[in-house]
Motif scaffolding. Sequence first.
Motif, PDB file in Angstrom:
ATOM      1  N   VAL A 163      -7.364   2.732   3.176  1.00  0.00           N
ATOM      2  CA  VAL A 163      -7.056   1.475   2.140  1.00  0.00           C
ATOM      3  C   VAL A 163      -6.898   1.593   1.238  1.00  0.00           C
ATOM      4  O   VAL A 163      -7.798   2.687   0.771  1.00  0.00           O
ATOM      5  N   ASP A 164      -6.087   0.950   0.320  1.00  0.00           N
ATOM      6  CA  ASP A 164      -6.065   1.513  -1.544  1.00  0.00           C
ATOM      7  C   ASP A 164      -5.980   0.084  -1.756  1.00  0.00           C
ATOM      8  O   ASP A 164      -5.380  -0.597  -1.855  1.00  0.00           O
ATOM      9  N   PRO A 165      -6.791  -1.096  -2.229  1.00  0.00           N
ATOM     10  CA  PRO A 165      -6.685  -1.977  -2.426  1.00  0.00           C
ATOM     11  C   PRO A 165      -6.166  -2.253  -3.607  1.00  0.00           C
ATOM     12  O   PRO A 165      -5.210  -3.605  -3.995  1.00  0.00           O
ATOM     13  N   GLU A 166      -6.484  -1.126  -4.600  1.00  0.00           N
ATOM     14  CA  GLU A 166      -5.650  -1.233  -6.201  1.00  0.00           C
ATOM     15  C   GLU A 166      -3.928  -1.571  -5.475  1.00  0.00           C
ATOM     16  O   GLU A 166      -3.225  -2.355  -6.587  1.00  0.00           O
ATOM     17  N   ARG A 167      -3.743  -0.484  -4.591  1.00  0.00           N
ATOM     18  CA  ARG A 167      -2.423  -0.133  -4.099  1.00  0.00           C
ATOM     19  C   ARG A 167      -2.093  -1.699  -4.139  1.00  0.00           C
ATOM     20  O   ARG A 167      -0.902  -2.726  -4.024  1.00  0.00           O
ATOM     21  N   GLU A 168      -2.793  -2.560  -2.890  1.00  0.00           N
ATOM     22  CA  GLU A 168      -2.631  -4.199  -2.827  1.00  0.00           C
ATOM     23  C   GLU A 168      -2.091  -5.442  -3.090  1.00  0.00           C
ATOM     24  O   GLU A 168      -1.740  -6.072  -3.327  1.00  0.00           O
ATOM     25  N   LYS A 198      -0.569   5.806   7.008  1.00  0.00           N
ATOM     26  CA  LYS A 198      -2.043   6.472   7.540  1.00  0.00           C
ATOM     27  C   LYS A 198      -2.483   7.373   7.739  1.00  0.00           C
ATOM     28  O   LYS A 198      -3.503   7.893   7.510  1.00  0.00           O
ATOM     29  N   LYS A 246      -2.257  10.608   5.612  1.00  0.00           N
ATOM     30  CA  LYS A 246      -2.903   9.973   4.321  1.00  0.00           C
ATOM     31  C   LYS A 246      -4.500  10.780   4.957  1.00  0.00           C
ATOM     32  O   LYS A 246      -5.499  11.488   4.390  1.00  0.00           O
ATOM     33  N   TRP A 277      -1.271  -4.241  -6.212  1.00  0.00           N
ATOM     34  CA  TRP A 277      -0.687  -3.988  -7.536  1.00  0.00           C
ATOM     35  C   TRP A 277       1.020  -4.452  -6.260  1.00  0.00           C
ATOM     36  O   TRP A 277       1.444  -5.345  -6.606  1.00  0.00           O
ATOM     37  N   LEU A 337      -7.551  10.873   3.295  1.00  0.00           N
ATOM     38  CA  LEU A 337      -7.449  10.326   2.323  1.00  0.00           C
ATOM     39  C   LEU A 337      -8.098   8.560   2.772  1.00  0.00           C
ATOM     40  O   LEU A 337      -7.319   8.771   3.814  1.00  0.00           O
ATOM     41  N   SER A 338      -8.429   7.875   2.292  1.00  0.00           N
ATOM     42  CA  SER A 338      -8.795   6.458   2.687  1.00  0.00           C
ATOM     43  C   SER A 338      -7.006   5.968   2.600  1.00  0.00           C
ATOM     44  O   SER A 338      -6.601   6.110   1.910  1.00  0.00           O
ATOM     45  N   LYS A 356      -2.540  -4.206   9.474  1.00  0.00           N
ATOM     46  CA  LYS A 356      -4.140  -2.549   9.975  1.00  0.00           C
ATOM     47  C   LYS A 356      -4.507  -2.389  11.648  1.00  0.00           C
ATOM     48  O   LYS A 356      -4.737  -2.061  11.731  1.00  0.00           O
TER      49      LYS A 356
END
Length: 94
Positions: free
Chosen positions: A48-53, A37, A40, A55, A45-46, A85
């Motif tokens: 939280v990365d919903p795509e990574r979560e 965190k 990033k 995956w 950079l944000s 979080k």
Amino acid sequence: MSENDPLIRQLREQISDNDRAIVDAINARLKLVARLKGYKESRGLSFVDPEREEWMLQYLARANRGPLSSDGLQELFDEILALTKREVDRGEES
């Protein structure tokens, strides 16, 4: 009476050992996420990365050999992600 049963005592000890390993693993995860965190955010950079979560959940679902169900795995990691979080945010307040 169950305290005198050697199998019960042995299984409880193994459960306690596993519980301690879970706490150690969660603490290690929190340290890594806090580092990620900070890195990033220092680069705009944000966190939280919903795509990574997503995956990660798919990866773990493929790796899961049970007896944890797919639904149980989803619930567990939903809680772990939410807890992570919250804890990382608490660490910043300290």
